[in-house]
Design an enzyme around this catalytic site. Structure first.
Site, PDB file in Angstrom:
ATOM      1  N   HIS A   1      20.725 -35.861  -6.885  1.00  0.00           N
ATOM      2  CA  HIS A   1      20.032 -36.200  -5.350  1.00  0.00           C
ATOM      3  C   HIS A   1      18.983 -35.712  -5.501  1.00  0.00           C
ATOM      4  CE1 HIS A   1      24.199 -36.640  -3.020  1.00  0.00           C
ATOM      5  NE2 HIS A   1      24.543 -35.617  -3.832  1.00  0.00           N
TER       6      HIS A   1
ATOM      7  N   LYS B   1       6.650  -3.936  -4.265  1.00  0.00           N
ATOM      8  CA  LYS B   1       7.515  -3.824  -4.090  1.00  0.00           C
ATOM      9  C   LYS B   1       8.129  -4.270  -2.394  1.00  0.00           C
ATOM     10  CE  LYS B   1      11.527  -2.612  -5.411  1.00  0.00           C
ATOM     11  NZ  LYS B   1      12.368  -3.350  -6.155  1.00  0.00           N
TER      12      LYS B   1
ATOM     13  N   TRP C   1      -2.635  -2.669  -2.114  1.00  0.00           N
ATOM     14  CA  TRP C   1      -2.230  -4.249  -1.778  1.00  0.00           C
ATOM     15  C   TRP C   1      -3.532  -5.007  -0.971  1.00  0.00           C
ATOM     16  CZ3 TRP C   1      -0.216  -8.471   0.842  1.00  0.00           C
ATOM     17  CH2 TRP C   1       0.291 -10.078   0.606  1.00  0.00           C
TER      18      TRP C   1
ATOM     19  N   ARG D   1       4.178  -0.215  -5.114  1.00  0.00           N
ATOM     20  CA  ARG D   1       3.626  -0.985  -3.427  1.00  0.00           C
ATOM     21  C   ARG D   1       2.553  -1.705  -3.060  1.00  0.00           C
ATOM     22  NH1 ARG D   1       6.789   2.009   0.126  1.00  0.00           N
ATOM     23  NH2 ARG D   1       5.577   1.108   2.318  1.00  0.00           N
TER      24      ARG D   1
ATOM     25  N   LYS E   1      13.335 -14.556  -9.974  1.00  0.00           N
ATOM     26  CA  LYS E   1      13.234 -13.421 -11.378  1.00  0.00           C
ATOM     27  C   LYS E   1      12.346 -14.073 -12.667  1.00  0.00           C
ATOM     28  CE  LYS E   1      14.605 -10.461  -9.351  1.00  0.00           C
ATOM     29  NZ  LYS E   1      14.660 -10.249  -8.965  1.00  0.00           N
TER      30      LYS E   1
ATOM     31  N   ASN F   1      -2.493   1.810   5.976  1.00  0.00           N
ATOM     32  CA  ASN F   1      -0.962   0.679   5.287  1.00  0.00           C
ATOM     33  C   ASN F   1      -0.864   0.279   6.428  1.00  0.00           C
ATOM     34  OD1 ASN F   1       0.531  -0.378   4.128  1.00  0.00           O
ATOM     35  ND2 ASN F   1       2.413   1.139   4.555  1.00  0.00           N
ATOM     36  N   GLY F   2      -0.817  -0.636   6.757  1.00  0.00           N
ATOM     37  CA  GLY F   2      -0.680  -1.963   7.519  1.00  0.00           C
ATOM     38  C   GLY F   2      -1.641  -3.147   7.659  1.00  0.00           C
TER      39      GLY F   2
ATOM     40  N   GLU G   1      18.829 -15.942  -8.032  1.00  0.00           N
ATOM     41  CA  GLU G   1      18.085 -15.326  -7.464  1.00  0.00           C
ATOM     42  C   GLU G   1      17.907 -15.110  -9.162  1.00  0.00           C
ATOM     43  OE1 GLU G   1      17.710 -12.784  -6.178  1.00  0.00           O
ATOM     44  OE2 GLU G   1      17.003 -11.406  -7.721  1.00  0.00           O
TER      45      GLU G   1
ATOM     46  N   CYS H   1       1.215  -1.341   0.081  1.00  0.00           N
ATOM     47  CA  CYS H   1       0.163  -0.188  -0.135  1.00  0.00           C
ATOM     48  C   CYS H   1       0.922   1.179  -0.249  1.00  0.00           C
ATOM     49  CB  CYS H   1      -1.631  -0.153   1.480  1.00  0.00           C
ATOM     50  SG  CYS H   1      -2.047  -1.450   1.457  1.00  0.00           S
TER      51      CYS H   1
ATOM     52  N   GLU I   1       8.677 -14.461 -10.940  1.00  0.00           N
ATOM     53  CA  GLU I   1       8.073 -13.644 -10.450  1.00  0.00           C
ATOM     54  C   GLU I   1       7.707 -12.496 -11.449  1.00  0.00           C
ATOM     55  OE1 GLU I   1       9.941 -10.674  -7.196  1.00  0.00           O
ATOM     56  OE2 GLU I   1      12.014 -10.938  -8.310  1.00  0.00           O
TER      57      GLU I   1
HETATM   58  C1  AGP Z   1      12.625  -9.237  -5.653  1.00  0.00           C
HETATM   59  O1  AGP Z   1      12.606  -9.542  -6.860  1.00  0.00           O
HETATM   60  C2  AGP Z   1      11.382  -9.277  -4.869  1.00  0.00           C
HETATM   61  N1  AGP Z   1      10.556  -8.533  -5.062  1.00  0.00           N
HETATM   62  C3  AGP Z   1      10.996  -9.774  -3.456  1.00  0.00           C
HETATM   63  O2  AGP Z   1      11.880 -10.634  -2.664  1.00  0.00           O
HETATM   64  C4  AGP Z   1      11.988  -8.125  -2.067  1.00  0.00           C
HETATM   65  O3  AGP Z   1      13.567  -9.010  -2.335  1.00  0.00           O
HETATM   66  C5  AGP Z   1      12.224  -8.618  -1.012  1.00  0.00           C
HETATM   67  O4  AGP Z   1      10.653  -8.538  -0.549  1.00  0.00           O
HETATM   68  C6  AGP Z   1      12.217  -8.059   0.447  1.00  0.00           C
HETATM   69  O5  AGP Z   1      12.663  -6.458  -0.298  1.00  0.00           O
HETATM   70  P1  AGP Z   1      13.452  -5.900   0.304  1.00  0.00           P
HETATM   71  O6  AGP Z   1      15.106  -5.760  -0.387  1.00  0.00           O
HETATM   72  O7  AGP Z   1      12.737  -4.666   0.068  1.00  0.00           O
HETATM   73  O8  AGP Z   1      13.726  -5.716   2.204  1.00  0.00           O
END
Ligand code: AGP
Length: 624
Positions: A516, A619, A83, A35, A497, A110-111, A493, A2, A500
């Site tokens: 394994h 985000k 969100w 957000r 990517k 927000n929260g 990583e 949010c 997501e």
């Molecule tokens: C990364 O591509 C993600 N969107 C997510 O994993 C992000 O890195 C994670 O939520 C941590 O966020 P931050 O670095 O703001 O704490």
């Protein structure tokens, strides 16, 4: 999760145009849309009470609604981009919420208000009506009810925050105080923008960067009363707060625009050379490493016998990368743990533990809770963070900022490289303080690091091959990623990517783990990215990974190999070789991830997906 925005201008418009409050809030919401993008809404005050316009879906829907719905002149406006947590992404559940029986108040939140069910029962018994399934509408009614009793919005807010459990940033406006916004924060972000004859509120500075670069941090459990020309802060007990930190935002509005790229992610990938250069800037003087934001006594750092990195998602992958370097340089055991797992077991942490909290946003609730838990056990915490004034660095004992500029795309790219770089600096600083490395060794490593931005640029300049590959693979259903040593977190990583933003099943494995179990996934045509370590230095590791390529190829895999320039041994086993410049092993992750970022971004674009705002994500994850 949010985004919230507030604007306070002069009553009656003054020198500012009458449409300004709504324009400012819409502009801020657009910048904060990363957000959350389940719904958006704005509220102003008119002759009768609070006037709210809100729509499910992205901000474009709200903008369309505002074209057909006249909004009266108002000195203040608040807005929200959501969100969803409590209640689905509908018009009714969108914020702002109207509070009170006469509809005079509007509020955004927000929260999560954890005790909302109990409070809602009380309000229902008193005849308050609810139009949404949200926890937030409870706060709207409570503040309106307290206003009816006290006749003062700040006092009303103060009464209400003492009743709420959980995390919240609240912004409220009331018909009877037409020039005022009152905001409160606990465990959710809030920053003030200081203008000339107007003031702003936002979840982060992006909300108002178009109008002012002067910002003021708002501390935990503080209430702000904002008008066009005043900002008053008190704590939840009503005591004046006079030490709120003011600062100048380092970047300007252009940094938060796409600048000709298809997506913010594409732009942020291309900014990575500069990002790493900026993270490194000004850290080394007279051959000695200086970390200005380190406020932990060197004697304490010398006593540390364990480092625990806490983080989530991409930030946790950054932690996994740097573990290898910090252990190698400092000879201290380094554990990397997902913050949400760390918090809810019984970790062995004490005053000899250094906790490193990595967070781009500085607001990730899981990481924040881990920081607090570690501090309760006596550990010192260093935050590795990109967002100034955010909660995690504020609450940590020391902070090291990335300086990579705003990262807008939900998928983290340049912040990942900044996080790894900042952690290398931390590792070298610890090695310097603890005497693990000689000054000339540290200087040599700093010199090698200084070469990285140029090498990143070389990789970026050669990415057409990867873009072409991604477009050819647009119908791919599943991709595997393999690596060893620092290549392993790079593989994870790369998989994250792709998951997501392209919604493709992807898994990152330690290549040694293949036999394994995971090798059972490989059949004819299965694409497998393999991150190959340098053949210089650790020969055994190189040859082991080359064997792994052969193993998957023998089972029909399509092998997509990321290898150093000059490593010709891989050619015969690779369907595609993507080259990165030669670089010391521990720094290679800053280069080898780039093709994987570009691959995911291009493939998602080719699929016609919203690269910057992937489904179900936000985000910064500010709820547990
Ligand atoms: C990364 O591509 C993600 N969107 C997510 O994993 C992000 O890195 C994670 O939520 C941590 O966020 P931050 O670095 O703001 O704490």
């Amino acid at each position: 999760m949010c985004g919230i925005v507030g604007y306070a201008g002069p009553i009656g418009g003054g020198a500012k145009e009458h449409s300004r409050p709504i324009e400012v809030v819409l502009e801020g919401l657009t910048r904060l849309e990363y957000r959350g993008y389940d719904s958006a809404g704005v509220a102003v005050l008119d002759g009768e009470g609070a006037h709210v316009v809100k729509r499910a879906g992205k901000i474009v829907n709200l903008k369309e609604a505002l074209e057909s719905e006249a909004v009266s002149e108002s000195a203040v406006a608040i807005g929200h981009t959501r969100w969803a947590t409590h209640g689905g992404p509908t018009n009714e559940n969108a914020h702002p919420h109207i509070g009170g029986k006469q509809g005079k108040l509007a509020l955004v939140h927000n929260g999560i208000i954890e005790n909302f069910a109990h409070l809602k029962e009380l309000l229902l018994a008193e005849g308050y009506e609810f139009h949404s399934q949200t926890d937030s509408e409870v706060a709207a009614h409570l503040v309106a009810r307290a206003y009816d009793a006290t006749g003062n919005l700040t006092t009303a807010m103060r009464e209400v925050v003492s009743m709420l459990e959980g995390a919240f940033t609240l912004l409220a406006i009331h018909h009877d105080e037409p020039g005022t916004i009152v905001a409160a924060r606990r465990n959710s972000p809030l920053v003030v923008g200081l203008g000339e004859g107007e003031n702003f509120l936002g979840s982060d500075v992006a909300a108002f960067i178009n109008y002012t670069s002067r910002a003021m941090e708002i501390g935990q459990d503080n209430i702000v009363t904002l008008t066009a020309d005043s900002v008053d802060v008190i704590d939840f007990d009503g005591n004046p707060v006079t030490d709120s930190k003011r600062y100048e935002v380092e970047w300007d509005a252009t940094a938060a625009q796409k600048g000709g790229y298809d997506s913010f992610m594409a732009k942020e990938i291309m900014e990575q050379s500069q990002a790493v250069a900026d993270t490194l800037l000004g850290r080394s003087e007279d051959g000695k490493l200086q970390l200005d934001e380190m406020r932990i006594d060197e004697a304490v750092l010398r006593r540390i016998d364990k480092i625990v990195v806490v983080a989530c998602g991409t930030a946790a992958n950054a932690g996994e990368v740097v573990k290898y370097a910090i252990e190698h340089w400092c000879r201290i055991p380094v554990e990397v743990e997902l913050a949400h797992e760390f918090r809810y077991r019984d970790p062995v942490v004490n005053e000899k533990t250094l906790v490193v909290a990595i967070s781009q946003s500085g607001e990730t609730m899981d990481t924040l809770m881990a920081v607090r838990h570690a501090q309760e056990q006596g550990a010192k915490v260093v935050a590795i963070c990109n967002t100034r004034g955010s909660t995690i660095p504020r609450e940590s004992d020391a902070a090291l900022y990335l300086h990579v500029g705003p990262e807008i795309a939900v998928a983290s790219t340049k912040a990942y490289l900044g996080q790894i770089t900042a952690c290398y600096l931390l590792g070298l600083y610890l090695a310097q303080v603890r005497g693990n490395l000689f000054p000339d060794e540290i200087a040599q490593k700093m010199h090698e690091l200084q070469q990285i931005p140029g090498k990143i640029q070389q990789v970026l300049d050669g990415m057409d091959q990867v873009r072409d590959l991604a477009r050819r693979m647009v119908d791919t259903q599943s991709v595997l990623f393999l690596g060893r040593h620092v290549g392993y977190p790079t593989a994870m990583e790369g998989a994250l990517k792709l998951k997501e933003i392209a919604y493709i099943h992807a898994e990152g494995f330690a290549a040694g783990e293949l036999k394994h179990g995971p090798i059972a996934l490989v059949d004819e045509g299965q694409p497998v990215f393999v991150v190959v370590p340098s053949p210089r230095g650790r020969h055994s590791l190189h040859s082991k990974v080359v064997s792994n390529i052969q193993e998957v190829r023998a089972r029909g895999a399509l092998t997509l190999v990321i290898a150093e320039e000059g490593d010709n041994e891989v050619n015969q086993f690779a369907d595609e070789v993507i080259r990165i410049p030669q670089t010391p092993v521990l720094f290679a992750p800053l280069l080898s991830i780039i093709p994987l970022q570009v691959f995911a971004c291009e493939l998602a674009t080719a699929k016609g997906l919203d690269v910057d705002q992937p489904r179900n994500l936000a985000k910064s994850v500010t709820v547990e």
